[in-house]
Design an enzyme around this catalytic site. Sequence first.
Site, short mmCIF file in Angstrom:
data_model
loop_
_atom_site.label_atom_id
_atom_site.label_comp_id
_atom_site.label_asym_id
_atom_site.label_seq_id
_atom_site.Cartn_x
_atom_site.Cartn_y
_atom_site.Cartn_z
N HIS A 58 123.66 6.37 39.80
CA HIS A 58 122.43 6.31 40.61
C HIS A 58 122.69 5.38 41.79
O HIS A 58 122.89 4.18 41.62
CB HIS A 58 121.26 5.79 39.77
N LEU A 59 122.69 5.95 43.00
CA LEU A 59 122.93 5.16 44.21
C LEU A 59 121.64 4.80 44.93
O LEU A 59 121.66 4.01 45.87
CB LEU A 59 123.87 5.92 45.16
N ARG A 60 120.52 5.39 44.53
CA ARG A 60 119.17 5.02 44.97
C ARG A 60 118.84 5.35 46.43
O ARG A 60 117.66 5.36 46.80
CB ARG A 60 118.90 3.54 44.74
N ASN A 90 117.53 11.58 41.68
CA ASN A 90 116.20 10.95 41.62
C ASN A 90 116.05 9.86 42.67
O ASN A 90 115.86 8.69 42.38
CB ASN A 90 115.89 10.43 40.22
N HIS A 177 119.12 15.94 30.99
CA HIS A 177 118.61 14.69 30.40
C HIS A 177 117.79 15.11 29.19
O HIS A 177 116.65 15.55 29.31
CB HIS A 177 117.75 13.97 31.45
N ASN A 276 117.35 4.18 29.01
CA ASN A 276 116.99 5.55 28.62
C ASN A 276 118.24 6.42 28.63
O ASN A 276 118.86 6.58 29.70
CB ASN A 276 115.96 6.09 29.61
N ASP A 303 126.12 6.10 33.94
CA ASP A 303 124.67 6.05 34.14
C ASP A 303 124.29 4.75 34.83
O ASP A 303 123.28 4.11 34.49
CB ASP A 303 123.91 6.21 32.82
N HIS A 307 118.52 -1.87 39.38
CA HIS A 307 117.11 -2.20 39.63
C HIS A 307 117.03 -3.60 40.23
O HIS A 307 117.82 -4.48 39.87
CB HIS A 307 116.30 -2.18 38.32
#
Length: 428
Positions: A58-60, A90, A177, A276, A303, A307
């Site tokens: 996840h690179l956001r 996402n 997922h 998760n 994963d 944050h």
Amino acid sequence: MSKILIRGAKVLGGEQQDVLIDGSQIAAVGQGLSADGAEVVAAAGKVLLPGLVDLHTHLREPGREDSETVLTGTRAAASGGYTAVFAMANTFPVADTAGVVEQVYRLGQEHGYCDVQPIGAVTVGLEGRKLAELGAMHESAAGVTVFSDDGKCVDDAVIMRRALEYVKAFGGVVAQHAQEPRLTEGAQMNEGVVSAELGLGGWPAVAEESIIARDVLLAEHVGSRVHICHLSTAGSVEIVRWAKSRGIDVTAEVTPHHLLLTDDLVRTYDPVYKVNPPLRTERDVLALREALADGTIDIVATDHAPHPHEDKDCEWAAAAMGMVGLETALSVVQETMVETGLLDWAGVAERMSFKPAGIGRAKGHGRPVSAGEPANLTLVDTAYRGSVDPAGFASRSRNTPYEGRELPGRVTHTWLRGKATLVDGKLT
């Protein structure tokens, strides 16, 4: 580019050899190599691997640059020995159109610390109701081959079937997922003895296992490829093992944290352990290790879920789910799989480079360490042991479950097509 001579490295953990890099390629592999004017890297005792490939990062960016950016995320990847990462969809806006995936792809090209392959969303807005522009994303400059609503499950069987049918036309794969949402409403941690003691909402294993069972049957019916993200339970292992025995085209991944950590850690109520799918039991951990060793689980994927501090440093119920993992993944795999005798370093290369590159069709990655191949390489000091200090992370976020924990191994050098992105443990 100048020539680089890596002297005396254990290639894939085997015998010591020299590796000569000339420009973007490996020019020669052997003993007693020499090259006029070459930069010499003393690698005696260290293990040389093909550059690692992460199928689940996840690179956001775009939208949550307070957590991570393509630049900071790829710097973290290079620090961990990765030369290619697949960026989950996402983001804000969601990567469900050709325009968004091309933006992420070009940001990766601009920053140059590793290759970034965007993953496209399966459904519009990750809402699970309408298929996204799968064909357009595949035909875009990003050439998307992996599609996932990760963070959310494609729980509608009809939509999942249609997605599998669609990607079959161009050899793509749907990465699921696996989380039945109706079975996890209000869930906070693994359902079991610890959740009962703590009074936290339980997350049952069957919520994962039921979706995997459905999706492998759909993949068999359609004749398409399905990939299971962050598999976490012993029951899920058995379902995937059964599916493979039937010849179903299914692959699966496990995260480093699910190979090491258990739900007992939640007794601290420290939200750093909130993830998760949730941390499971010791029985699950042992089953996952054995499945990775015997090939039932194909790959390790981080994963990596960054944050900001305020989203994790709060009460458990309000905290975001996820852990950073790019910079510690190889160390955790060394501790759980190599030092336990379950895998050798060639096996690590298979599960952290060759196979993830193959599943995602990452061109130029997951290639043998031999003459004529792209010089995407990782050098590891396997004798090193040290305490994890997130203050030194390249990632923008610090939500690691390993702070203060001693782990083995340290990536000292990473090369992307012959260009050093990490030298002596420091980013270039």
